[in-house]
Design an enzyme around this catalytic site. Sequence first.
Site, PDB file in Angstrom:
ATOM      1  CG  HIS A  13       5.099  -9.462  -7.925  1.00 13.71           C
ATOM      2  ND1 HIS A  13       4.213  -8.418  -8.013  1.00 13.71           N
ATOM      3  CD2 HIS A  13       5.442  -9.538  -6.601  1.00 13.71           C
ATOM      4  CE1 HIS A  13       4.057  -7.873  -6.820  1.00 13.71           C
ATOM      5  NE2 HIS A  13       4.783  -8.556  -5.943  1.00 13.71           N
ATOM      6  N   GLY A  40       0.793  -1.231   0.000  1.00 14.03           N
ATOM      7  CA  GLY A  40       0.000   0.000   0.000  1.00 14.03           C
ATOM      8  C   GLY A  40       0.824   1.279   0.000  1.00 14.03           C
ATOM      9  N   GLY A  70       5.217  -3.244  -6.162  1.00 12.54           N
ATOM     10  CA  GLY A  70       5.097  -1.831  -5.828  1.00 12.54           C
ATOM     11  C   GLY A  70       6.472  -1.169  -5.707  1.00 12.54           C
ATOM     12  CG  ASN A  87       3.758 -11.765  -3.504  1.00 11.44           C
ATOM     13  OD1 ASN A  87       3.088 -12.741  -3.813  1.00 11.44           O
ATOM     14  ND2 ASN A  87       3.243 -10.670  -2.937  1.00 11.44           N
ATOM     15  CG  PHE A 111       2.563   1.316  -3.913  1.00 14.74           C
ATOM     16  CD1 PHE A 111       3.493   1.972  -4.727  1.00 14.74           C
ATOM     17  CD2 PHE A 111       3.026   0.648  -2.796  1.00 14.74           C
ATOM     18  CE1 PHE A 111       4.856   1.943  -4.434  1.00 14.74           C
ATOM     19  CE2 PHE A 111       4.376   0.609  -2.490  1.00 14.74           C
ATOM     20  CZ  PHE A 111       5.295   1.264  -3.305  1.00 14.74           C
ATOM     21  CB  ILE A 149       0.287  -6.649 -10.481  1.00 17.09           C
ATOM     22  CG1 ILE A 149       0.487  -7.171  -9.049  1.00 17.09           C
ATOM     23  CG2 ILE A 149      -1.150  -6.836 -10.953  1.00 17.09           C
ATOM     24  CD1 ILE A 149      -0.301  -6.392  -8.001  1.00 17.09           C
ATOM     25  CG  ASP A 203       8.438  -9.089  -3.165  1.00 20.28           C
ATOM     26  OD1 ASP A 203       7.925 -10.215  -2.937  1.00 20.28           O
ATOM     27  OD2 ASP A 203       7.766  -8.034  -3.214  1.00 20.28           O
ATOM     28  CE  LYS A 225      -7.027   2.932   6.403  1.00 20.51           C
ATOM     29  NZ  LYS A 225      -7.251   4.281   6.906  1.00 20.51           N
TER      30      LYS A 225
END
Length: 868
Positions: free
Chosen positions: A799, A686, A817, A796, A842, A814, A794, A714
């Site tokens: 990606h 974020g 970030g 993850n 982001f 994607i 990273d 949130k």
Amino acid sequence: MSQLSFKGHTVIVTGAGGGLGKTYSLLYASRGANVVVNDVSQAAAQKVVDQITQAGGKAVVNTSSVTDGEAVVKTALDAFGGVTILINNAGILRDKGFRNMTDQEFDQVLQVHLKGAYSCTKAVWGIFRKQKFGRIVNTSSAAGLYGNFGQANYSAAKMGLVAFTKTLAREGAKYNINATAIAPIAASPMTETVMPPELLKHIQPEFIAPFVAAVTHPDGPDANGKVFELGAGYVAEIRWERSKGAIFKTDASFTPSAVKEKWSVITDFSNPDYPQSVTDFDHEAVLETARKLPPNPQSTPEVRFDSKTVIITGAGQGLGRAYALMYGRLGANVVVNDVSEKGANAVVDEIIKAGGKAVAAVSSAEDGDAIVKVALEKFGGVHVLIANAGILRDKSFAAMTEPEWDAVLAVHLRGTYKCAKAVWPIFLKQKYGRIVTTASQVGIYGNFGQANYSTAKAAILGMTRSLAIEGKKYGIIANTIAPSAGTAMTSTVWPQEMVNAFKPDYIAPIVGFLSSEANTETSGKLFEIMGGWAAQTRWQRAGGHGFPVNKPLTPEAVISKWDIITNFDDGRATHPSTTQESFQQLAENFSNVENSDPYADPEDSELVAKAKKNVPESVEFSYADKDVILYNLSIGATEKERQWTFEGDEEFSALPTFGVIPQFQASGGISLDWLPNYNPAKLLHGEQYLAIKAPIPTSGNLVNEARIVEVLDKGKAAAVTSVVETKDKDTGKVIFENQSTVFIRGAGGFGGKRAGKDRGAATAANTPPQRKPDAVVEEKTLSQQAALYRLNGDLNPLHILPEFAAVGGFDKPILHGLCFFGFAGKHVFKSFGPYKDVKARFAGVVYPGETLVTEMWKEVQCPDEICK
Ligand SMILES: CCCCCCC[C@@H](O)CC(=O)SCCNC(=O)CCNC(=O)[C@H](O)C(C)(C)COP(=O)(O)OP(=O)(O)OC[C@H]1O[C@@H](n2cnc3c(N)ncnc32)[C@H](O)[C@@H]1OP(=O)(O)O
């Protein structure tokens, strides 16, 4: 370290009905000691004992005066069969301006503090020696170390205790008896009368007691003969610092005028020594240098004493005689005091024969009024007092008798007091006066067999410093000398050769300058003088350690910081010379609040509070040039930008946003599975804040400490922010700080707070100015950008794996970030140069192969003081 136990120990605490003494008693008892709670108030002592026994401890009351040490110790022996630790804490105040101080007020304070400490110590000494163990703490005070207004009596007593401690330390060492002096600042029934409540709340006795326990424990640190200032959580050792000093040729040119000429050398502390004892001095070197010197240059006009009346006590022989003859030569009216009529008359005759003016005042130095009366009758005034009279009654402390203690204290200290007292109103009225009092190196460093003498001499220094403070605005200057000269007194302890080399004549010129009209500045100071050498001695205080004021201090914590408390060489040492200066550093510790959990927030739910407490191990990150090159390449650096892609380039460097790489495993490794409905595929990066706090190395070993700082609910999503500090592993220097927020969709609704705290630059708004950007950079990312960027650490799958991205709600993988963060950071760097921090939100996803547009505005922030 494990908790220090005092099981099997018996501790006598004097003045233990309240304040510090009470706190000591409670702490010792809580650690298993038997405690003798001494206080003249039966009720107060009983209350402390009750408190101890109710808590399961062992304690008894003793209500004897501390001047009856035998009775105090008897209680310990009767109740517990022994004693191992003595805390001389009892004290009283009789504050008064020196003009109004009565003899009774002077005597009472000396009686309780000094005679009391003597008497109790004397009563335990034999026991300690026999059992080959003992710990003694004497309570001094900043008022003693530096002098204080309205406390001539108290300063004398408190400084006396410093030397008493140093002598006991020397005599006790081989019996494993240790003595330590503390100068505490703490709220107590005594200080309550003189300090404002606002201040008192900061200086709780609970900050002193753990130190006292630490230094008295058999496994405690070496504090023997040492002096400490402490209060408000601050603790530091102090020691004597001596200037190199000046050396004079010891001939007729050694005069007060010569001393004036070289004064700045005497008081130059640029290359000081730290003597530990009276023997830390190279006598021969001084004599040798002195011998080779040309005659001493003289200042003009000559330092003289015409129309000044000078009283010198103990002037029938030795130092006093040398002074008297010098003053006679320099035009003064000399009042020669001595108990010996023959001695005094002989000196008077000598002066008169040489054309001078003198009168004998035959009396004890303790009869100051009688001496001053002679001065007034004969010469109509008095301008200078040289308090010099003294006797020796050397004995090991074990063998010293009470009359021997009393006699030495009486002649030196009370004699000096009485003479100062007698001249004081005259000095005040004429707004002029010079006092030189006589201490001794023995009083500065302590000496075997001289407990009485060292105590008296140090007490004189403490008193003189108070007089210097009180006299300042009346033109009264008071200093103390520690002379070593061959005199009738020292001939009993020195070899003849030394007696000859260190003539009293070589002390006189310094005394002359200090007591002259020419000395307008130097007051309250201490000088060591011998054989043509003179130096100034002052306190040096270690930088010390400030313990947090919002946490209870423990003996173990004190011991853990011992190296810092006693370190004079780390560049933090200071030279306080007044109680105010001394207090300043303590006061700075008032705000030393350690947040045991800096990220704790009372609004946090239990779930969040627990997550924040879960601190992961620190994570190391080692890297080399090629990691830097990979990073630079992965955010679009080209082979042409050799400063970023070729390790042999002179300017080879990491792009600034490299700062997010070393910390990634640490922040990414923080567990989030405690969040309700946590699904890693739903996690998005974020926000990111990076502060670059030091030049970025191109290789190195770093270490990262990560913490959760904020968890926000949130509604549908959770936003979790972590902070990571990245330090150089070897030096501990902070290089980066990162704050990262991850946004986990579907993990909200757990009842947490919605809005976060202001974290300064890390929560800076992201709204750009209205005007057109000052610079725009466009850069197309590669289709394999994420595949490349992954290699920075990273991994993850979001990606790279379409099926994972699909669970996350994306039809293809994607971009990281932090990858497009790096591109933007590079664009800023290329357009505007280096920066110290960067913050990003982001706001939308980027797919590999898309074109990034960085719009930049340069805003000059105008400092408040200019723009207002
Ligand atoms: C280094 C440390 C470890 C990091 C591990 C990271 C692992 C990486 O591999 C993961 C990645 O790189 S993911 C790729 C990069 N990130 C992205 O692409 C996310 C882009 N942003 C979005 O899609 C939306 O802004 C989105 C979805 C985030 C929010 O959109 P909406 O749900 O529409 O939100 P909105 O309704 O606008 O606002 C709701 C409340 O949330 C706050 N908020 C919005 N965007 C935020 C963001 N980016 N970061 C933090 N908070 C954000 C809003 O302010 C709002 O709060 P409130 O309701 O209190 O006003």
